[in-house]
Motif scaffolding. Structure first.
Motif, PDB file in Angstrom:
ATOM      1  N   LEU A  82       0.829  -1.224   0.000  1.00 39.68           N
ATOM      2  CA  LEU A  82       0.000   0.000   0.000  1.00 39.68           C
ATOM      3  C   LEU A  82       0.851   1.257   0.000  1.00 39.68           C
ATOM      4  O   LEU A  82       0.453   2.274  -0.572  1.00 39.68           O
ATOM      5  CB  LEU A  82      -0.965  -0.019   1.188  1.00 39.68           C
ATOM      6  CG  LEU A  82      -2.102  -1.044   1.043  1.00 39.68           C
ATOM      7  CD1 LEU A  82      -3.024  -0.998   2.245  1.00 39.68           C
ATOM      8  CD2 LEU A  82      -2.903  -0.821  -0.236  1.00 39.68           C
ATOM      9  N   ALA A  86      -0.719   3.277  -2.898  1.00 32.33           N
ATOM     10  CA  ALA A  86      -1.595   4.391  -2.521  1.00 32.33           C
ATOM     11  C   ALA A  86      -1.282   5.665  -3.320  1.00 32.33           C
ATOM     12  O   ALA A  86      -2.195   6.313  -3.825  1.00 32.33           O
ATOM     13  CB  ALA A  86      -1.525   4.645  -1.013  1.00 32.33           C
ATOM     14  N   LYS A  96      -6.188   5.431   2.274  1.00 34.16           N
ATOM     15  CA  LYS A  96      -5.187   4.366   2.354  1.00 34.16           C
ATOM     16  C   LYS A  96      -5.450   3.509   3.597  1.00 34.16           C
ATOM     17  O   LYS A  96      -5.402   2.279   3.539  1.00 34.16           O
ATOM     18  CB  LYS A  96      -3.797   5.000   2.429  1.00 34.16           C
ATOM     19  CG  LYS A  96      -2.676   3.984   2.443  1.00 34.16           C
ATOM     20  CD  LYS A  96      -1.326   4.686   2.582  1.00 34.16           C
ATOM     21  CE  LYS A  96      -0.237   3.711   2.919  1.00 34.16           C
ATOM     22  NZ  LYS A  96       0.991   4.370   3.370  1.00 34.16           N
TER      23      LYS A  96
END
Ligand code: HEC
Length: 113
Positions: A82, A86, A96
């Protein structure tokens, strides 16, 4: 006349594809069981978090590739993924976090996708 038929068929195919996509996304809507599972790790997680994360996961996160298999990646890998993804999906810090909680809820709640 022939052209109308072609247009109709094309429209029908488009509608069918949209319905299929929607059904696939809805299949994995967050459940109470997943919420309870993720709250053991993140007591502040809410159903709204998970629903937002789910929406983003099947929305913004599928702009460049299909929905990625959540259970195939470990709990440790996801924060790193992520961190990378993100910014690509232009997620705000809250977005996120919602995606992270959704992903964890799927992992901890024992659902395969
Ligand atoms: C701007 C394009 C883009 C967006 C938006 C994007 N990704 Fe990706 N993602 C990529 C590319 C490129 C790769 C590497 C090639 C591949 O595996 O498809 C990748 C790879 C991945 C992988 C595999 C990484 C690995 O090491 O196994 C995961 C998981 C992933 N993305 C999740 C996400 C999630 C979750 C989001 C939403 C927050 C997201 N992606 C948004 C472009 C994007």
């Amino acid at each position: 006349m022939k052209r109308y038929l072609l247009v109709t068929i094309t429209l029908l195919i488009l509608v069918a594809c949209a319905a299929k996509k929607k059904a696939a996304a809805e299949k994995s809507l967050p459940t109470e069981g997943q919420l309870m599972a993720v709250q053991k790790k993140f007591p502040d997680a809410t159903m709204a978090n998970l629903q937002k994360g789910h929406e983003l996961f099947y929305g913004k996160c599928t702009r460049c590739h299909g929905p990625k298999n959540i259970s195939k990646r470990s709990e440790k890998e996801w924060p790193k993924i992520l961190d990378k993804m993100a910014p690509r999906a232009k997620l705000s810090p809250e977005d996120k976090d919602a995606v992270y909680k959704y992903v964890m809820s799927v992992k901890l709640g024992g659902k395969s996708k």
